[in-house]
Scaffold this motif. Sequence first.
Motif, short mmCIF file in Angstrom:
data_model
loop_
_atom_site.label_atom_id
_atom_site.label_comp_id
_atom_site.label_asym_id
_atom_site.label_seq_id
_atom_site.Cartn_x
_atom_site.Cartn_y
_atom_site.Cartn_z
N LEU A 167 0.83 -1.21 0.00
CA LEU A 167 0.00 0.00 0.00
C LEU A 167 0.86 1.25 0.00
CD1 LEU A 167 -2.73 1.39 0.22
CD2 LEU A 167 -2.59 1.13 2.71
N ALA A 168 1.91 1.25 0.82
CA ALA A 168 2.78 2.42 0.88
C ALA A 168 3.50 2.64 -0.45
CB ALA A 168 3.80 2.25 2.01
N GLY B 207 8.58 0.25 -8.72
CA GLY B 207 7.86 -0.60 -9.65
C GLY B 207 8.38 -2.01 -9.72
N PHE B 208 9.72 -2.16 -9.72
CA PHE B 208 10.31 -3.49 -9.89
C PHE B 208 10.76 -4.12 -8.57
CE2 PHE B 208 10.65 -1.97 -14.25
CZ PHE B 208 10.28 -3.10 -14.96
N GLY B 209 11.07 -3.29 -7.56
CA GLY B 209 11.53 -3.85 -6.29
C GLY B 209 10.52 -4.79 -5.65
N PRO B 210 9.29 -4.37 -5.39
CA PRO B 210 8.31 -5.26 -4.77
C PRO B 210 7.88 -6.41 -5.68
CG PRO B 210 7.71 -2.97 -4.41
CD PRO B 210 8.81 -2.98 -5.42
N MET B 211 8.17 -6.30 -6.98
CA MET B 211 7.70 -7.32 -7.90
C MET B 211 8.46 -8.64 -7.73
SD MET B 211 7.20 -7.00 -12.00
CE MET B 211 6.29 -8.27 -12.89
N LEU B 212 9.69 -8.53 -7.28
CA LEU B 212 10.47 -9.75 -7.11
C LEU B 212 9.82 -10.71 -6.11
CD1 LEU B 212 14.07 -8.25 -7.21
CD2 LEU B 212 12.82 -9.41 -9.04
N PRO B 213 9.35 -10.22 -4.93
CA PRO B 213 8.66 -11.16 -4.03
C PRO B 213 7.17 -11.34 -4.35
CG PRO B 213 8.95 -9.06 -2.93
CD PRO B 213 9.67 -8.95 -4.25
N LEU B 214 6.53 -10.31 -4.97
CA LEU B 214 5.09 -10.38 -5.17
C LEU B 214 4.69 -10.94 -6.53
CD1 LEU B 214 4.07 -6.94 -3.59
CD2 LEU B 214 3.99 -9.21 -2.54
N GLY B 215 5.54 -10.84 -7.52
CA GLY B 215 5.27 -11.43 -8.82
C GLY B 215 4.21 -10.70 -9.62
N LEU C 97 4.05 5.60 -5.59
CA LEU C 97 4.09 5.65 -7.05
C LEU C 97 3.10 6.70 -7.59
CD1 LEU C 97 4.38 1.86 -7.98
CD2 LEU C 97 6.02 3.66 -8.59
N ALA C 98 1.89 6.71 -7.04
CA ALA C 98 0.89 7.68 -7.49
C ALA C 98 1.32 9.10 -7.19
CB ALA C 98 -0.46 7.37 -6.83
N VAL C 99 1.89 9.32 -6.00
CA VAL C 99 2.32 10.66 -5.61
C VAL C 99 3.47 11.14 -6.50
CG1 VAL C 99 3.42 12.01 -3.78
CG2 VAL C 99 1.53 10.47 -3.24
N VAL C 100 4.45 10.27 -6.75
CA VAL C 100 5.58 10.65 -7.61
C VAL C 100 5.09 11.00 -9.01
CG1 VAL C 100 7.65 9.77 -8.76
CG2 VAL C 100 7.30 9.35 -6.33
N HIS C 101 4.15 10.21 -9.53
CA HIS C 101 3.64 10.48 -10.88
C HIS C 101 2.92 11.83 -10.94
CE1 HIS C 101 1.87 9.66 -14.82
NE2 HIS C 101 0.74 10.14 -14.32
N LEU C 102 2.02 12.08 -10.00
CA LEU C 102 1.25 13.32 -10.02
C LEU C 102 2.11 14.54 -9.71
CD1 LEU C 102 -2.03 12.12 -8.25
CD2 LEU C 102 -1.68 12.56 -10.68
N THR C 103 3.16 14.34 -8.91
CA THR C 103 4.01 15.47 -8.52
C THR C 103 4.96 15.88 -9.64
OG1 THR C 103 3.93 14.80 -6.20
CG2 THR C 103 5.70 16.30 -6.85
N TRP C 104 5.57 14.93 -10.30
CA TRP C 104 6.62 15.24 -11.25
C TRP C 104 6.20 15.07 -12.70
CZ3 TRP C 104 10.28 17.86 -9.11
CH2 TRP C 104 10.63 17.63 -7.78
N PHE C 105 5.54 13.97 -13.04
CA PHE C 105 5.32 13.67 -14.45
C PHE C 105 4.07 14.31 -15.02
CE2 PHE C 105 7.96 10.32 -12.77
CZ PHE C 105 8.90 10.15 -13.76
N THR D 149 4.50 -1.51 -12.61
CA THR D 149 5.58 -1.12 -13.51
C THR D 149 5.09 -0.17 -14.60
OG1 THR D 149 5.22 -3.07 -14.88
CG2 THR D 149 6.82 -3.26 -13.08
N GLY D 150 3.75 -0.09 -14.77
CA GLY D 150 3.20 0.86 -15.74
C GLY D 150 3.50 2.31 -15.39
N PHE D 151 3.70 2.59 -14.10
CA PHE D 151 4.08 3.94 -13.70
C PHE D 151 5.43 4.32 -14.31
CE2 PHE D 151 0.95 3.34 -10.30
CZ PHE D 151 0.34 4.58 -10.29
N PHE D 152 6.39 3.39 -14.26
CA PHE D 152 7.72 3.67 -14.81
C PHE D 152 7.66 3.78 -16.33
CE2 PHE D 152 11.89 1.98 -16.33
CZ PHE D 152 12.64 3.10 -16.00
N ALA D 153 6.91 2.87 -16.98
CA ALA D 153 6.79 2.93 -18.43
C ALA D 153 6.09 4.22 -18.87
CB ALA D 153 6.02 1.71 -18.94
N GLY D 154 5.01 4.59 -18.17
CA GLY D 154 4.34 5.85 -18.49
C GLY D 154 5.21 7.05 -18.22
N GLY D 155 6.02 6.98 -17.15
CA GLY D 155 6.94 8.08 -16.86
C GLY D 155 7.96 8.28 -17.96
N LEU D 156 8.46 7.16 -18.52
CA LEU D 156 9.40 7.26 -19.64
C LEU D 156 8.75 7.96 -20.83
CD1 LEU D 156 11.10 3.74 -19.55
CD2 LEU D 156 12.14 5.93 -18.91
N LEU D 157 7.50 7.59 -21.13
CA LEU D 157 6.81 8.20 -22.27
C LEU D 157 6.58 9.69 -22.07
CD1 LEU D 157 4.16 5.41 -22.96
CD2 LEU D 157 6.19 5.92 -24.32
#
Length: 385
Positions: free
Chosen positions: A63-64, A94-102, A69-77, A109-117
């Motif tokens: 949750l945190a 985006g990728f750190g929690p994915m290793l244990p959560l799958g 991720l939402a705050v970073v996106h709305l603040t910067w991107f 990870t869509g936040f990072f991909a959208g941020g790149l765009l």
Amino acid sequence: MRTLGRGFRESDDGSASPCGEKRAGFRTLVYGAQTVAAAGVALLVFLSVLTGRESWFARLLALACAAALAVVHLTWFAGGRAPRAALIAQALLGFGPMLPLGAAWSTATGFFAGGLLLAYPPVRAVPGALATCLAAGVVSAWHGVSVHAGLAGAVTSGVAALTLFGLGSAARLVAERDGEVRELKRRVVAEERERFARDLHDLLGLSLSAITLKGELVDRLVVGRPAQAREELAELLVMSRRALADVRTISAGYRELSLDDECRAAADVLSAAGIRVTVARSGIGDLPREVATALATMLREGVMNVMRHSTAHWCAFSVSTEDGTAWLEIVNDGATGAAGGGAGSGAGLRNVHDRVEALGGTLTRETGADGTHRLVVAIPVCRAG
């Protein structure tokens, strides 16, 4: 409500009415949709984790991270070009929690991909976004030991990226549009101020000079020749009323001058100043309104400069139409070169020169060795009409 320029009204809150209200509503809708989309993607990520078998600590951490991720996106991107630190934060969250959560975390990870765009040009951003979605799919497939899980992870990451990118781009376009509208308003105000100053000079300069001359003449005549002083005073009142009418046309943003009236007024002013006047007029009855007004304005400026910037004893001006061209010529003596250029000098000459050029005309002036100054204006009647 206040007015910007001719017919452009702006409400007190800064939005034009009624178009400004629609634009404000659309702006609110776009910004609101962008906020809802970012929060929605983060919520979907958290719900995917919440429905799994993870511990409550992992769920709270998820949750945190989703909220961050939402705050970073709305603040910067959402507002402009994001710093590299923001992209790094999105990549880690985006990728750190994915290793244990799958696969449950693949949408994040869509936040990072959208941020790149949003942060880079398409030639660089598109390959990076595709690689991000592919990596999300690979990790999901490895964690879930299923091609289906990998495909679902890549697709959800891509959909989230495109959603965030689309709404973020729309918000940026709205912000750019608002900036253009503010710049347009600034230009309208600046043009209106310039118009007011130009018209104030062009329309009132000669009238006030004439009133001053008439007042001085009345002052000299009032004791010895009271009858003539009364006549001159009556003319002074006519001039003052004309000046008042000019002020009203300036404040209304509209003015149309009568060339015949200006020829008579110019002759009266020059005569009152003790300058011998010769006037010639022919074929000016059917001139287009724009041409007649431009010539009348030029005549005012020229006569005013004759009185202010020369020691003229005589002045001759003519207005005529020949071969589809309207002509104005002002000739006077007493010019003393560039500094006292007779009809050709004065700050207002630049204003009338712009008016003449806007109608496709030309303005020329020359000073002879004997101190004679000539100003000639030519405006094509067909083009202006």
